[in-house]
Design an enzyme around this catalytic site. Structure first.
Site, PDB file in Angstrom:
ATOM      1  N   GLY A  92       0.836  -1.194   0.000  1.00  0.00           N
ATOM      2  CA  GLY A  92       0.000   0.000   0.000  1.00  0.00           C
ATOM      3  C   GLY A  92       0.868   1.240   0.000  1.00  0.00           C
ATOM      4  N   GLY A 137       0.368  -4.847   0.889  1.00  0.00           N
ATOM      5  CA  GLY A 137      -0.875  -4.755   0.125  1.00  0.00           C
ATOM      6  C   GLY A 137      -0.861  -5.553  -1.160  1.00  0.00           C
ATOM      7  N   GLU A 160       6.038  -5.244   7.998  1.00  0.00           N
ATOM      8  CA  GLU A 160       5.317  -4.149   8.653  1.00  0.00           C
ATOM      9  C   GLU A 160       5.762  -3.847  10.073  1.00  0.00           C
ATOM     10  OE1 GLU A 160       2.893  -5.483   5.225  1.00  0.00           O
ATOM     11  OE2 GLU A 160       3.935  -6.535   6.842  1.00  0.00           O
ATOM     12  N   ASP A 168      -0.870  -7.018   7.804  1.00  0.00           N
ATOM     13  CA  ASP A 168      -2.330  -6.969   7.661  1.00  0.00           C
ATOM     14  C   ASP A 168      -2.797  -7.613   6.360  1.00  0.00           C
ATOM     15  OD1 ASP A 168      -1.305  -4.856   6.104  1.00  0.00           O
ATOM     16  OD2 ASP A 168      -3.055  -3.586   6.469  1.00  0.00           O
TER      17      ASP A 168
END
Length: 377
Positions: A92, A137, A160, A168
């Site tokens: 992301g 992402g 992350e 995530d």
């Protein structure tokens, strides 16, 4: 020689994380291409200069088109790929998120996770060509689909915890379902897997030589009203013909028994103690890396995977949305982005600064229901 090549320093690892998270001011005319070709709907993430990093506007284009293709009787499969040769999708666009207000951060994670779930529950075959860098992402828009095709240039990581976040996009679902405690190791250390190892680890379902990837796509597009089995047969044919690194052992093979033992601990503190007591060069390398991570991120990540191991993908994404909003309200995420991406001093000042101060109460607060603001599908 092989062992030496794969023992990368924390400096090199940080550079990979930087690649994964770097903001690019460059924007293409079309950030994502959505095309009907042959029997398929083809999604091309089209920000090669930004390593195809995922933006909110891209998510908002992909999701409704996926839903249309799912209903379209002439569309038999979905192919998702990245423009250029460097990356499928490096994650992301995190700096965009870090600089955003609460409204943006709520929308970004909410809509990204809804897209992840749509891919996980998609009723037609979904093929992700995860050539090049595939992180964060980028994993979310590939790993939940039916088929993931890696090449010798694939590079997977979930780094992350180095920026005060957590793995995530459904990491709490797919990571604990990898062999043994491999997913826990990947989540807490951000260790990167390359090439055929992405397949061996179970992230990819097939491995194809990069030079054959275009031919594979053409053959998939040329199928006439294919079933999932027809598509699987084509992928399997290419997979079996692949000779690159065919006999190469898994990079972590010699360490897997120890990884399974070290990362079976119920607390981050005990994992660290296990690594310290082992004292081997590999254990000490991982200890050095873990000690650089956000203490809060480490603790919420371990609980995320432990709880996620028995949850459905939707339940995991609901949990992760709560975690994402708590991270946005906290200090470590913006500090991690500052230290690694903006000022680049590589010296984040985590708060709390040590694991002891990240109490059970602190961790519990990250997992609290958001009530009417919880993620809904």
């Amino acid at each position: 020689m092989l062992g030496f090549m794969w023992r990368f320093s924390s400096f090199k690892r940080t550079n990979i994380i930087l690649q994964h998270l770097r903001l690019s001011s460059h924007t293409d005319a079309a950030e994502v291409l959505l095309e009907r070709k042959g029997c398929a709907g083809v999604i091309t993430l089209n920000r090669p200069k930004a390593l195809n990093a995922l933006t909110l506007s891209m998510i908002r284009q992909i999701y409704p088109q996926l839903k249309k293709w799912e209903q379209d009787s002439e569309t038999f499969l979905i192919i998702i790929k990245g423009a250029g040769e460097k990356a499928f999708c490096a994650g992301g666009d995190i700096v965009e998120v870090a600089k955003g207000n609460q409204k943006l951060t709520q929308a970004f994670f909410r809509e990204e996770y809804i897209l992840n779930n749509a891919i996980g529950s998609f009723r037609k075959p979904f093929v992700a060509l995860i050539h090049g860098i595939t992180m964060g992402g980028g994993v979310g828009v590939s790993v939940h689909g039916h088929f993931r095709v890696a090449t010798e240039k694939s590079l997977f990581a979930m780094p992350e915890t180095a920026i005060g976040l957590f793995p995530d996009v459904g990491g709490g679902y797919f990571l604990p379902r990898l062999q043994g405690k491999l997913g826990y190791f990947l989540a807490l250390t951000g260790f990167r897997l390359k090439g055929r190892d992405v397949y061996t680890a179970g992230i990819a379902t097939h491995f194809v030589d990069f030079e054959k990837l275009g031919m594979l796509e053409d053959d998939l597009l040329a199928l006439k009203s294919p079933s999932k089995e027809n598509i699987a047969d084509v992928l399997e044919t290419y997979h079996k013909k692949s000779k690159v690194d065919q006999g190469k052992p898994f990079i972590l093979e010699e360490h897997m028994d120890k990884i399974n033992s070290w990362f079976s601990a119920n607390t981050v503190e005990q994992i660290i103690e296990n690594l310290r007591q082992d004292g081997s060069s590999f254990a000490l390398e991982q200890l050095k890396v873990i000690n650089k991570m956000s203490p809060t991120s480490l603790k919420i990540t371990l609980r995320q995977l432990t709880e996620g191991s028995s949850k459905t993908l939707q339940e995991v994404l609901t949990m992760e949305y709560r975690l994402s909003q708590a991270c946005m309200a906290g200090q470590d995420f913006r500090e991690g982005v500052r230290a690694l991406l903006i000022e680049k001093d590589q010296s984040p000042k985590w708060k709390p600064a040590n694991l002891k101060e990240v109490t059970g109460e602190v961790v519990n607060n990250y997992f609290k229901s958001l009530g009417s603001n919880d993620l809904k599908f």
